[in-house]
Enzyme design. Structure first.
Site, PDB file in Angstrom:
ATOM      1  N   ASP A 158      15.292  -3.007  32.653  1.00  0.00           N
ATOM      2  CA  ASP A 158      14.276  -2.888  33.697  1.00  0.00           C
ATOM      3  C   ASP A 158      14.491  -3.941  34.790  1.00  0.00           C
ATOM      4  O   ASP A 158      15.399  -4.783  34.693  1.00  0.00           O
ATOM      5  CB  ASP A 158      12.897  -3.051  33.022  1.00  0.00           C
ATOM      6  N   GLU A 191      15.973   0.325  37.906  1.00  0.00           N
ATOM      7  CA  GLU A 191      15.424  -0.460  39.022  1.00  0.00           C
ATOM      8  C   GLU A 191      14.697   0.451  40.011  1.00  0.00           C
ATOM      9  O   GLU A 191      14.486   0.073  41.154  1.00  0.00           O
ATOM     10  CB  GLU A 191      16.467  -1.378  39.653  1.00  0.00           C
ATOM     11  N   TRP A 192      14.330   1.640  39.514  1.00  0.00           N
ATOM     12  CA  TRP A 192      13.402   2.550  40.209  1.00  0.00           C
ATOM     13  C   TRP A 192      13.906   3.048  41.567  1.00  0.00           C
ATOM     14  O   TRP A 192      13.110   3.442  42.430  1.00  0.00           O
ATOM     15  CB  TRP A 192      12.022   1.888  40.378  1.00  0.00           C
ATOM     16  N   GLY A 193      15.224   3.010  41.786  1.00  0.00           N
ATOM     17  CA  GLY A 193      15.763   3.482  43.056  1.00  0.00           C
ATOM     18  C   GLY A 193      15.498   2.535  44.222  1.00  0.00           C
ATOM     19  O   GLY A 193      15.664   2.916  45.377  1.00  0.00           O
ATOM     20  N   ASP A 213       7.942   5.193  38.350  1.00  0.00           N
ATOM     21  CA  ASP A 213       7.574   5.757  37.046  1.00  0.00           C
ATOM     22  C   ASP A 213       6.925   7.140  37.159  1.00  0.00           C
ATOM     23  O   ASP A 213       6.123   7.389  38.067  1.00  0.00           O
ATOM     24  CB  ASP A 213       6.589   4.822  36.339  1.00  0.00           C
TER      25      ASP A 213
HETATM   26  C1  GLA Z   1       8.678  -0.101  33.991  1.00  0.00           C
HETATM   27  C2  GLA Z   1       9.628   1.052  33.680  1.00  0.00           C
HETATM   28  C3  GLA Z   1       8.967   1.962  32.657  1.00  0.00           C
HETATM   29  C4  GLA Z   1       8.627   1.179  31.402  1.00  0.00           C
HETATM   30  C5  GLA Z   1       7.763  -0.008  31.735  1.00  0.00           C
HETATM   31  C6  GLA Z   1       7.557  -0.929  30.544  1.00  0.00           C
HETATM   32  O1  GLA Z   1       7.531   0.349  34.649  1.00  0.00           O
HETATM   33  O2  GLA Z   1       9.950   1.759  34.848  1.00  0.00           O
HETATM   34  O3  GLA Z   1       9.820   3.059  32.347  1.00  0.00           O
HETATM   35  O4  GLA Z   1       9.835   0.749  30.801  1.00  0.00           O
HETATM   36  O5  GLA Z   1       8.317  -0.785  32.797  1.00  0.00           O
HETATM   37  O6  GLA Z   1       6.814  -2.046  30.862  1.00  0.00           O
END
Ligand code: GLA
Length: 399
Positions: A158, A191-193, A213
């Site tokens: 993450d 890293e969510w893009g 997410d």
């Molecule tokens: C981030 C990630 C999620 C999950 C949470 C856990 O938000 O994007 O997929 O792993 O952390 O805290």
């Protein structure tokens, strides 16, 4: 435009900017650790259980997956997400929560393996995880070795609490730490893009999040689809765009919407990581039956897992809410998705030319109805429910 042509053009544009030849850029940029030749499949604790993870939960999940048909359908990695870790020893070794995981992580990994499954774990490339547990920054090598000693096969990493750090640099440090850990470990970048991973992650990880997410509602599915579908040209064997884990079975969407969610992930060659309580999937409730029908649809899974490894693309969106998606498959057939984003049932027509067939005739199989039509000429038109899909596999038939 024919999708192969579009693919070549897109790669060409990238190369015109970087000045690197097509073959060199495609091969040099891809991590070649021999893993994830098809999109990873499995289960992860986060979507349903959040921080409520334990040895007992993971063992029960492994029992369920190995006895309810999921393992045979391809679900393989059982991953503990955030909150399993509580501190470090003076020597810097990561310490698991001994109340929730009283037998230790090695014993849990052994149990997961004994069920014919693989073991996954979560950490964060920053100083702390998103839930404030110890992160791996500065401990990449020691953590990679620890995971290897526990029998870990998959690591999701993450990006919380990473202020001032460079994503590409930190994830590359982890790539190299995993490579020298002594174990083959799938590397999931999360890293969510935020840092344009589609530009560098294919050379670093096996999958990389393209989005924030997922939430268990329809609007979230649409948001993630519209993001992840843009980067189709970088997906391929060994490296996949990841629009986040599945919400199928968690209760926030209708069965029609969950069917669409699952079909879209398969068309996008996305990782299929279930996020529901698989322990109740064999119950005799209507919801459990619907979840089984979706997560165990082997014809849809075969589209996701096709060895050609091409991410499907949108070939028609007119009006924009009525879409036709196409994914070329290794046997010369094509998966075709008729996707109705509108709020009313609508007819969607797929022309064989637009789908990329070179013949006027095709054999058509409906992957949700499990029915087949021997010869369909020129086009296929059908009513698609609101927020729903019709998913086809189409084989050209000589004219
Ligand atoms: C981030 C990630 C999620 C999950 C949470 C856990 O938000 O994007 O997929 O792993 O952390 O805290």
């Amino acid at each position: 435009m024919h999708s192969t042509l579009r693919r070549i053009l897109t790669v060409g544009v990238v190369c015109a900017i970087t000045g690197v030849t097509v073959s060199a850029s495609r091969s040099e940029r891809r991590l070649d650790n021999g893993l994830a030749r098809t999109p990873p499949m499995g289960w992860n604790s986060w979507n349903k259980f959040g921080c409520n993870v334990s040895d007992r939960l993971i063992r029960e999940v492994a029992d369920a997956i190995s006895s309810n048909g999921m393992r045979e359908a391809g679900y393989q990695y059982v991953t503990i997400d955030d909150c399993w870790q509580v501190g470090r020893t003076p020597q810097g070794l990561i310490v698991a929560d001994s109340v929730r995981f009283p037998h230790g992580m090695k014993a849990l990994g052994d149990y997961v393996h004994s069920r014919g499954l693989k073991f996954g774990i979560y950490t964060d490339a920053g100083r702390k995880t998103c839930e404030g547990r110890p992160g791996s920054y500065g401990y990449e090598t020691i953590d990679a070795r620890t995971y290897a000693s526990w029998g870990v096969d998959y690591v999701k990493i993450d990006w919380c609490n990473s202020e001032g750090l460079d994503a590409r640099t930190q994830y590359t440090i982890f790539r190299d730490a995993l490579a020298s850990s002594g174990r083959k470990i799938v590397f999931s970048i999360c890293e969510w893009g935020r840092n344009r991973p589609w530009d560098w992650a294919p050379g670093v990880g096996n999958l990389w999040r393209t989005t924030g997410d997922i939430a268990d509602r329809w609007s979230s599915v649409l948001t993630l689809v519209d993001l992840s579908s843009q980067y189709w040209h970088v997906a391929g064997p060994g490296g996949w765009n990841d629009p986040d884990m599945l919400e199928v079975g968690n209760g926030g969407m209708t069965a029609t919407e969950y069917r669409a969610h699952f079909s879209l992930w398969a068309m996008m060659a996305a990782p299929l990581i279930a996020g529901n309580d698989v322990r109740i999937m064999m119950d005799s409730t209507r919801d459990a039956a619907a979840t089984r029908e979706i997560l165990l649809n082997t014809e849809v899974i075969a589209v996701d897992q096709d060895s050609l490894g091409r991410q499907g693309t949108i070939v028609q969106a007119s009006p924009s809410e009525l879409q036709v998606w196409v994914k070329p498959l290794s046997d010369g057939s094509r998966a075709v998705l008729l996707f109705n984003r509108a709020s009313v049932p609508s007819t969607i027509t797929a022309n064989w030319g637009r789908v990329g067939l070179k013949t006027n005739k095709a054999r058509v199989r409906d992957l949700w109805a499990h029915t087949e039509t021997a010869v369909v000429e020129n086009f296929y038109a059908t009513t698609v429910p609101s927020h729903g899909v019709v998913m086809l596999r189409v084989w050209p038939v000589a004219d």
